[in-house]
Scaffold this motif. Structure first.
Motif: not given
Length: 454
Positions: A85-90, A92-100, A132-140
């Protein structure tokens, strides 16, 4: 020397909430314990579930692992599930996107990896501080740092032991699904525009008894869009109404963000006793758009056209487009006959004005049971079924227009399940308003609607 996390206190609390009110213990910090893979694995293996936080230039990537870290000696063969998941501390939002990452992690070539067949989805190399993140994961995850194929260079990596995870994988999937659904609702509401742009903002009037949660609902909506709990409207538990002014509240998309295309209009509480609470003769003026913002209510006397701020020729944009009858779900069975009569009187006026209406049941303590797993519909739990049926019968409102929320009252942190209910309720109110706007006669969509005393 005590090793401390790079996360702020607020960030750590948000992370705990993101993972389901767990407790966290810092196991590894790369700048202290070493950037080598062996350093990391030796401190994190056999510690149970963990979350790895990787600090990039402007974002933080988190990977939750349900179960032990893989070891250096062999491929991790037991069933294992993770989500990234992406943690946006800047913001004040966490988990804005997740990837199983429904696969087992492995250690090979000095890297911690998630691979499926020959494709690597995620690869962490502590020795040279690259991710390294797969391109589709980066996009997600909505990551745009660097070029598409470039690995990320990170400055710090921390691993926490996670204690208190409930129900294993099913709980983690639910958390992830709730977070994703909340984010979809947020994006949908941010993109919302009133029907045919007939008005710039939809006006939603909150009407209900003293203490039912009208002001708290506005605060809750604002909190979700701001990413933190806010309390702009004054709330209380007094037997008389705390709200004494008519307020039209706009909601901004984040602190300093743009104003969203709806307004929540807060009113004085209804009271079963005459000459206490909202004056019933004020209601037509509110519905027709004659009531000015910050008008000081007088329970003994309604506003008149002689008032200096009275809006004598309200246009469509000034009118109320949806009324939400706000009721404490725990007090529905004890509503007095006088209060029921007042509600019916109000509802008759709303119908005469052709205004959309919903019922909003607040203080739903079993709100975790209200949502179905697919989040497409609201599930009426057995504990709330009788109240829903009673309100539907009392006001002749379809069950689909009876909404449930648990407002933010004493909490300090957001809860994604609460957020979903709050945003879903708001979405249904806007849909109801759009239906009414679509059905307006052509004469009312572009002309002033003169005030007509009841």
């Amino acid at each position: 020397m005590e090793v401390t996390t790079r996360l702020t206190w607020n960030d750590e609390k948000r992370l705990q909430k993101q993972l389901g009110n767990v407790s966290l213990s810092l196991l590894y910090k790369s700048s202290v314990h070493g950037f080598g893979l062996r350093d990391m694995v030796q401190r994190c293996s056999h510690q149970g579930s963990t979350v790895t936080m990787i600090y990039l230039k402007t974002n933080i990537i988190g990977v939750f692992m349900l179960g032990n870290y893989p070891t250096l000696s062999k491929y991790f063969e037991e069933p294992h599930y993770s989500f990234c998941f992406l943690f946006r501390s800047k913001d004040n939002i966490t988990g804005t996107d997740t990837f199983l990452l429904n696969m087992a992690p492995e250690i090979a070539d000095n890297q911690l990896m998630y691979r499926l067949s020959d494709e690597t989805f995620f690869s962490l190399c502590p020795n040279n501080k690259t991710l390294y993140l797969l391109r589709s994961v980066k996009k997600k995850l909505g990551l745009f740092e660097g070029r598409t194929m470039d690995p990320f260079i990170y400055g710090e990596c921390e691993v926490f032991r996670v204690e208190g995870v409930k129900d294993g994988l099913s709980h983690i999937k639910r958390i992830m699904n709730v977070t994703q659904h909340r984010d979809r609702l947020l994006e949908e509401l941010r993109a919302y525009k009133p029907y045919e742009d007939l008005v710039s903002k939809v006006h939603i009037l909150l009407l209900g008894p003293v203490g039912s949660g009208k002001s708290s609902f506005f605060n809750s909506v604002k909190s979700v869009f701001h990413g933190r709990v806010t309390r702009q409207a004054i709330v209380g538990s007094d037997i008389t109404s705390i709200t004494e002014q008519y307020r039209t509240y706009s909601v901004k998309d984040g602190i300093g963000g743009k104003s969203l295309p709806f307004m929540l209009c807060d009113s004085m509480g209804l009271d079963e006793t005459e000459r206490i609470g909202l004056c019933m003769d004020d209601i037509p003026h509110i519905l027709k758009g004659c009531m000015p913002d910050r008008y000081q209510f007088n329970p003994h006397k309604p506003i008149t056209p002689q008032h200096s701020a009275f809006i004598t020729s309200p246009s469509l944009k000034d009118r109320i487009h949806c009324v939400a009858y706000v009721l404490d779900i725990n007090s529905i069975n004890s509503l007095s006959s006088k209060m029921v009569a007042k509600f019916k009187q109000v509802h008759k006026e709303v119908l005469n004005c052709g205004i959309a209406h919903v019922a909003l049941l607040t203080k739903v303590k079993n709100y975790n049971e209200v949502l179905q797993d697919n989040f497409l519909n609201m599930n009426r739990s057995m504990t709330s079924q009788s109240q829903v049926m009673q309100i539907s019968k009392m006001l002749d409102i379809p069950i689909r227009n009876i909404l449930m929320v648990e407002n933010y009252a004493s909490e300090f942190e957001l809860d994604p399940v609460k957020d979903v209910l709050i945003l879903s309720a708001l979405k249904q109110m806007l849909r109801a308003a759009d239906d009414i706007l679509e059905d307006l006669p052509l004469a009312e969509t572009g002309k002033l609607v003169p005030f007509c005393p009841s």
